[in-house]
Design a protein around this motif. Structure first.
Motif, mmCIF file in Angstrom:
data_model
loop_
_atom_site.group_PDB
_atom_site.id
_atom_site.type_symbol
_atom_site.label_atom_id
_atom_site.label_comp_id
_atom_site.label_asym_id
_atom_site.label_seq_id
_atom_site.Cartn_x
_atom_site.Cartn_y
_atom_site.Cartn_z
ATOM 1 N N PHE A 137 31.720 56.031 -29.822
ATOM 2 C CA PHE A 137 31.551 57.441 -29.462
ATOM 3 C C PHE A 137 32.707 58.275 -29.992
ATOM 4 C CE2 PHE A 137 29.692 54.842 -26.022
ATOM 5 C CZ PHE A 137 28.370 55.211 -26.169
ATOM 6 N N THR A 138 32.452 59.554 -30.155
ATOM 7 C CA THR A 138 33.501 60.493 -30.542
ATOM 8 C C THR A 138 34.286 60.918 -29.304
ATOM 9 O OG1 THR A 138 32.093 62.448 -30.272
ATOM 10 C CG2 THR A 138 32.023 61.334 -32.412
ATOM 11 N N GLU A 139 35.359 61.672 -29.547
ATOM 12 C CA GLU A 139 36.185 62.130 -28.421
ATOM 13 C C GLU A 139 35.446 63.146 -27.558
ATOM 14 O OE1 GLU A 139 39.729 63.675 -30.087
ATOM 15 O OE2 GLU A 139 40.487 61.714 -30.778
ATOM 16 N N ARG A 140 34.457 63.829 -28.096
ATOM 17 C CA ARG A 140 33.730 64.863 -27.355
ATOM 18 C C ARG A 140 32.531 64.287 -26.599
ATOM 19 N NH1 ARG A 140 35.278 69.376 -25.821
ATOM 20 N NH2 ARG A 140 33.198 70.302 -26.112
ATOM 21 N N ALA A 141 32.300 63.016 -26.650
ATOM 22 C CA ALA A 141 31.128 62.420 -26.014
ATOM 23 C C ALA A 141 31.264 62.442 -24.496
ATOM 24 C CB ALA A 141 30.942 60.989 -26.511
ATOM 25 N N TYR A 142 30.199 62.876 -23.813
ATOM 26 C CA TYR A 142 30.133 62.863 -22.344
ATOM 27 C C TYR A 142 29.083 61.825 -21.968
ATOM 28 C CZ TYR A 142 29.934 64.544 -17.533
ATOM 29 O OH TYR A 142 29.987 64.634 -16.154
ATOM 30 N N LEU A 143 29.527 60.624 -21.645
ATOM 31 C CA LEU A 143 28.639 59.495 -21.477
ATOM 32 C C LEU A 143 27.720 59.655 -20.273
ATOM 33 C CD1 LEU A 143 31.024 56.542 -22.385
ATOM 34 C CD2 LEU A 143 29.592 57.947 -23.871
ATOM 35 N N ARG A 144 28.152 60.387 -19.257
ATOM 36 C CA ARG A 144 27.335 60.491 -18.054
ATOM 37 C C ARG A 144 26.055 61.308 -18.283
ATOM 38 N NH1 ARG A 144 31.785 61.420 -13.182
ATOM 39 N NH2 ARG A 144 32.976 59.498 -13.569
ATOM 40 N N SER A 145 26.043 62.155 -19.294
ATOM 41 C CA SER A 145 24.841 62.948 -19.574
ATOM 42 C C SER A 145 24.037 62.387 -20.744
ATOM 43 C CB SER A 145 25.222 64.400 -19.868
ATOM 44 O OG SER A 145 26.002 64.474 -21.053
ATOM 45 N N ALA A 146 24.307 61.162 -21.145
ATOM 46 C CA ALA A 146 23.554 60.552 -22.248
ATOM 47 C C ALA A 146 22.097 60.345 -21.831
ATOM 48 C CB ALA A 146 24.191 59.231 -22.654
ATOM 49 N N VAL A 147 21.191 60.557 -22.784
ATOM 50 C CA VAL A 147 19.751 60.429 -22.522
ATOM 51 C C VAL A 147 19.219 59.284 -23.373
ATOM 52 C CG1 VAL A 147 17.508 61.555 -22.629
ATOM 53 C CG2 VAL A 147 19.543 62.881 -22.017
ATOM 54 N N PHE A 148 18.747 58.230 -22.689
ATOM 55 C CA PHE A 148 18.170 57.069 -23.359
ATOM 56 C C PHE A 148 16.656 57.076 -23.087
ATOM 57 C CE2 PHE A 148 16.756 52.714 -23.782
ATOM 58 C CZ PHE A 148 17.402 52.288 -24.925
ATOM 59 N N THR A 149 15.841 57.107 -24.144
ATOM 60 C CA THR A 149 14.383 57.154 -23.993
ATOM 61 C C THR A 149 13.762 55.954 -24.676
ATOM 62 O OG1 THR A 149 14.130 58.516 -25.988
ATOM 63 C CG2 THR A 149 14.314 59.670 -23.881
ATOM 64 N N ARG A 150 12.601 55.549 -24.161
ATOM 65 C CA ARG A 150 11.859 54.406 -24.685
ATOM 66 C C ARG A 150 10.384 54.777 -24.760
ATOM 67 N NH1 ARG A 150 13.519 48.544 -22.820
ATOM 68 N NH2 ARG A 150 15.051 49.036 -24.450
ATOM 69 N N GLN A 151 9.782 54.525 -25.914
ATOM 70 C CA GLN A 151 8.383 54.916 -26.118
ATOM 71 C C GLN A 151 7.444 54.220 -25.150
ATOM 72 O OE1 GLN A 151 7.453 54.204 -30.239
ATOM 73 N NE2 GLN A 151 8.553 56.021 -30.961
ATOM 74 N N ALA A 152 7.737 52.969 -24.804
ATOM 75 C CA ALA A 152 6.856 52.263 -23.881
ATOM 76 C C ALA A 152 6.835 52.918 -22.510
ATOM 77 C CB ALA A 152 7.288 50.804 -23.762
ATOM 78 N N LEU A 153 7.959 53.546 -22.126
ATOM 79 C CA LEU A 153 8.017 54.200 -20.817
ATOM 80 C C LEU A 153 7.272 55.527 -20.808
ATOM 81 C CD1 LEU A 153 11.742 53.548 -19.826
ATOM 82 C CD2 LEU A 153 9.698 52.297 -19.114
ATOM 83 N N GLN A 154 7.090 56.125 -21.978
ATOM 84 C CA GLN A 154 6.360 57.394 -22.025
ATOM 85 C C GLN A 154 4.929 57.222 -21.526
ATOM 86 O OE1 GLN A 154 6.570 59.079 -25.933
ATOM 87 N NE2 GLN A 154 8.795 59.347 -25.887
ATOM 88 N N LYS A 155 4.285 56.143 -21.927
ATOM 89 C CA LYS A 155 2.918 55.900 -21.477
ATOM 90 C C LYS A 155 2.866 55.693 -19.974
ATOM 91 C CE LYS A 155 -1.014 52.805 -22.202
ATOM 92 N NZ LYS A 155 -1.527 51.611 -22.934
ATOM 93 N N VAL A 156 3.821 54.894 -19.440
ATOM 94 C CA VAL A 156 3.859 54.661 -17.990
ATOM 95 C C VAL A 156 4.138 55.962 -17.246
ATOM 96 C CG1 VAL A 156 5.016 53.388 -16.150
ATOM 97 C CG2 VAL A 156 4.594 52.289 -18.367
#
Length: 731
Positions: A519-538
């Motif tokens: 990560f860079t110095e400006r990264a705010y890990l707590r607001s990271a968004v992780f998405t998965r295509q399989a979860l979109q259907k669910v």
């Protein structure tokens, strides 16, 4: 000016029917129309009047060609089909309704109304639309050149120019005796001479009196002719035409033949004798005008009644109703229709034949034998009233094999005689990743069930006849492979090397973050968004289920009267329910993100932790910069973002947006963290971080209103006491 004639028309203008169109030739229109015969012709035309298709019964009478124009329609027809049909066209329309439905090319059938079957286009009589156009102008003829074969007559002007020793210009008109008078020469008879003969005669006579001169003879104003046009024409009568007019010009002047008039035997009568006949089919189909005779004054053009007719439909270039001449056969009718189309099927040509005083019969012939071998029995005669149908050939292709999978050139291939799988798929036609041991042939059995035949191509190439399967029509060959598509994961935002990465099977998140440089110095890990295509259907399925349950609850609430509520309150609640429904529809239209809560850290600390998940194809990670605000929404005065203050509690941020409303449910207040998780305990509500969202849900409305209910109960009890008091007084 008549089309192509240069003639002057001095007759009465063409009469129009009630719908404003010619009484003889229908024009395309989008309105239903009925065309009538002019009054002088009604008593003798009989079937000359057209019959609108919308007035034709779907059940044919005994003789369709003698049907009454007032026959009522059981199923009205609108649109282009509302153009009028003649009696002859109506008779063939009855036959074609049943027979032509399967013969229409794509786009040729008329658009049916909702719930109605498609209707075929009515067959039209050939050639009559040539005379459908109105004559637009009738200008005098003064400047039309004449040929050397032009025959002079009384009324023609000759202009004679002489120059040399004597210069003079003399204009002479041929008198009633057919003579002209020239200086010194006297009178010359030119009636009956052609223009070239008259030119030579004038030069010879002038040469007897003058020497060393030049002479030029030209035509001036041409004479006019009075010609009778009678018979089955739209407007019979006497017409004044140019001396250059021919038979076709006279027909155009009279509006052309009616659809009960013949196009194949137009007669020219002169001095009580028949000079010749004109077959308009020669002109319409081949441009031959050799029989288009030049008219003379006093001629009569007679159009007899149409002869025997037959119709042809289906796979021909010009489906129509044609007039027969002499003993015609099926091939002659096909030639009149311009020939067959490439998709025609000549082995089954059908003739629908009307028999005298009997029902119609169908005759099937193999016309291909006539064209291939000259067999005249396969080319029977055509009778008047016959309808010849030429069907389309089978559009399917049977001698093909479909190849798909790990091959260089997938697609459809020709099935050659005795073709085997090794001949179809040699080694050089397979891709490197193909598995020749895993080839499958999908074949239809006679009972239409699918049979799968496994094939080992390596053994087939080696000459194993058991594996070198003999192919059949419509087989589908699939070459399998174990090659899988590359798995891709997208990294974006505050990473050293963002982009799309190909991952190995079973690779974890920490490994991919190492490859991306962390990560860079400006990264705010707590607001990271992780998405998965399989979860979109669910997520989408759960969202739809939630919306369905909420709609059922709303419908139940809308159908239940609130206890103790006034009419105004009920109306207000119904309005609130409507607002909730609209909000629910907006929720249903929400796009499912497929977010998964993952607590990120540096790759070293993430490795081996529960959040070091295994990546799959289509995963996405976005790391944003540090936020500086907290969002407050729900049952508050103003839903907005508030600048984050370190150590401030949730109550602080609620107060900054105006505080809670009366509908707020303070007990259900909770915080949605920047990583997607939610907190609702009292101790956790004091720990607010940048990027968090404070949610204040509204309370559920009470179903019982206390004061209105007490008032209603008191009124009911009071009314009962008054009733008891009245009974006590009476008794």
């Amino acid at each position: 000016m008549l089309p192509g004639s240069g003639t002057q028309y001095q007759g009465a203008p063409r009469q129009l029917g009630p719908s404003g169109v010619s009484p003889c030739h229908a024009r395309p229109t989008w309105q239903q129309q009925t065309v009538s015969v002019p009054v002088p012709r009604q008593s003798q035309a009989g079937g000359g009047a057209g019959v609108p298709v919308s007035q034709v019964s779907a059940t044919p009478p005994g003789d369709a060609r003698g049907a009454s124009p007032t026959t009522q329609l059981s199923q009205p027809i609108a649109g282009r089909e509302a153009e009028e049909l003649s009696r002859i066209e109506t008779g063939f329309y009855f036959d074609s309704l049943q027979s032509l439905a399967g013969l229409q090319r794509p786009g040729s059938a008329q658009r049916p109304a909702a719930g109605e079957p498609a209707r075929p286009e009515p067959l039209r009589q050939y050639g009559y639309t040539t005379f459908a156009a109105d004559v637009s102008t009738f200008a005098p003829v003064d400047d039309i050149p004449v040929g050397p074969d032009y025959v002079l007559g009384p009324g023609d002007d000759l202009t004679i120019n002489v120059w040399g020793p004597v210069d003079a210009t003399v204009v002479r008109t041929v008198d009633r005796n057919g003579r002209i008078v020239l200086p010194k020469v006297g009178d010359l008879r030119v009636w009956g001479l052609t223009f070239s003969q008259a030119d030579r005669l004038i030069r010879e006579q002038l040469a007897r009196y003058f020497r060393g001169f030049q002479t030029s003879v030209t035509m001036g104003r041409l004479r006019t002719l009075r010609v009778h046009v009678v018979g089955e024409v739209c407007q019979p009568g006497v017409y004044t035409l140019s001396s250059l007019a021919t038979l076709t010009n006279a027909l155009f002047s009279a509006g052309g033949p009616t659809k009960l008039g013949s196009l194949r035997e137009v007669r020219l009568l002169r001095n009580g004798h028949q000079v010749g006949t004109l077959d308009l089919y020669d002109f319409l189909q081949r441009g031959d005008r050799t029989r288009d005779f030049r008219l003379e004054s006093g001629d009569t053009v007679f159009v007899p009644t149409v002869g025997e007719v037959a119709a042809i439909a289906g796979e021909v270039k010009r489906p129509a109703i044609y007039e027969l001449r002499g003993q015609a056969r099926v091939s002659d009718l096909v030639a009149l229709a311009g020939g067959i189309t490439p998709s025609s099927y000549l082995k089954r040509v059908q003739i629908v034949r009307a028999q005298p005083n009997a029902e119609r019969v169908t005759v099937d012939v193999d016309l291909s034998q006539y064209y291939l071998k000259g067999d005249r029995t396969s080319n029977p005669p055509v009778n008047g009233g016959d309808l010849v149908l030429i069907y389309r050939s089978d559009p399917r292709i049977y001698n093909t094999i479909k190849v798909e999978g790990a091959v260089k050139y997938p697609g459809t291939y020709e099935l050659k005689p005795m073709m085997r799988i090794a001949q179809l798929l040699p080694a050089d036609k397979l891709l490197p990743e193909a598995q020749p041991e895993r080839v499958e042939i999908a074949r239809r059995r006679p009972d239409l069930a699918v049979e799968i035949i496994p094939v080992n191509l390596k053994k087939a190439w080696g000459g194993d006849q058991d594996q070198d399967v003999l192919l059949r029509p419509l087989d589908e060959v699939a070459v399998r492979t174990e090659l899988k598509a590359a798995r891709l994961v997208t990294l974006s935002g505050q990473l050293v090397r963002p982009g799309r990465y190909v991952i190995a099977e079973g690779e974890r998140l920490s490994s991919l973050l190492d490859r991306a440089g962390g990560f860079t110095e400006r990264a705010y890990l707590r607001s990271a968004v992780f998405t998965r295509q399989a979860l979109q259907k669910v997520e989408k399925e759960r969202l739809d289920e939630f919306v369905r349950v909420q709609e059922q609850r709303m419908f139940a609430a809308a159908s239940t009267t609130v206890v103790g509520a006034e009419k105004e309150e009920v109306a207000s609640q119904q309005q609130a329910l409507q607002v909730q429904r609209e909000a629910l529809r907006a929720l249903a239209a929400k796009v499912a993100v497929g977010r998964m809560v993952v607590r990120l850290d540096t790759p070293e600390k993430l490795r081996g932790s529960p959040d070091d998940i295994i990546l799959v194809d289509g995963d996405s990670l976005e790391v944003a910069e540090p936020p500086a605000s907290v969002y407050v929404l729900g049952a508050v005065r103003t839903s907005t973002s508030v600048l984050w203050v370190q150590g401030a509690s949730a109550e602080y941020y609620v107060n900054r947006v105006g505080g809670l409303t009366k509908e707020a449910d303070k007990k259900e207040l909770h915080i949605v963290k920047a990583d997607g998780s939610a907190l609702s305990s009292f101790t956790n509500l004091r720990d607010v971080e940048p990027g968090d969202t404070i949610v204040v849900p509204p309370k559920q409305e009470e179903k019982i209103r206390v004061l209105p209910t007490i008032r209603d109960v008191v009124q009911t009890v009071g009314a009962a006491l008054l009733s008891f008091a009245a009974l006590a007084v009476l008794f």
